[in-house]
Motif scaffolding. Structure first.
Motif, short mmCIF file in Angstrom:
data_model
loop_
_atom_site.label_atom_id
_atom_site.label_comp_id
_atom_site.label_asym_id
_atom_site.label_seq_id
_atom_site.Cartn_x
_atom_site.Cartn_y
_atom_site.Cartn_z
N THR A 164 0.83 -1.21 0.00
CA THR A 164 0.00 0.00 0.00
C THR A 164 0.86 1.25 0.00
N SER A 180 2.54 1.75 -3.55
CA SER A 180 1.66 1.46 -4.68
C SER A 180 1.54 2.66 -5.62
N HIS A 220 -1.30 2.98 -7.20
CA HIS A 220 -2.72 3.27 -6.99
C HIS A 220 -3.01 3.21 -5.49
N TYR A 235 -5.17 4.60 -3.46
CA TYR A 235 -6.55 4.46 -2.97
C TYR A 235 -7.02 3.01 -3.05
N THR A 236 -6.76 2.37 -4.18
CA THR A 236 -7.17 0.98 -4.36
C THR A 236 -6.41 0.06 -3.41
N SER A 237 -5.14 0.32 -3.23
CA SER A 237 -4.34 -0.51 -2.32
C SER A 237 -4.78 -0.33 -0.88
N ARG A 263 -7.75 0.51 0.12
CA ARG A 263 -9.06 -0.14 0.23
C ARG A 263 -8.88 -1.65 0.38
N ALA A 264 -7.97 -2.24 -0.39
CA ALA A 264 -7.70 -3.67 -0.27
C ALA A 264 -7.12 -4.02 1.09
#
Length: 104
Positions: free
Chosen positions: A76, A79, A81, A83-85, A87-88
């Motif tokens: 994260t 990353s 990305h 935001y996506t990381s 969230r994951a």
């Protein structure tokens, strides 16, 4: 109502609600799932703090789960990305919390 029944009710609610909320891919469904999980965790931790009943049950999965959390956190941070990381990572932590609450 005893605290363990409240936590159990929230977990049962999530088991029923999650598939019905359009497979939990919409933002509002994910938000409700996170809120309910954090509510159950808060109730659980407040009960543990009130009774001062802290104990760690060691399992063979402790180190692999810790390694997975560290790997996901590093992923994260670095990353492309974020935001996506992030969230994951929140999903992973949410799954771990749900699993630990259902075991106890």
């Amino acid at each position: 109502m005893p605290v363990h029944k409240i936590v159990r009710f929230i977990i049962f609610f999530l088991l029923i609600f999650t598939p019905l909320a359009r497979a939990s891919v919409q933002g509002w469904a994910v938000c409700i799932i996170h809120i309910m999980t954090l509510t159950a965790l808060t109730v659980f931790l407040l009960d543990k703090a009130y009774r001062w009943d802290w104990k760690w049950i060691k399992t063979p999965l402790d180190m692999p789960i810790l390694a997975l959390i560290c790997l996901c956190t590093a992923s994260t941070v670095f990353s492309t990305h974020p935001y996506t990381s992030f969230r994951a990572l929140m999903f992973l932590l949410n799954y771990i919390v749900q699993t630990s609450e259902s075991i106890s």
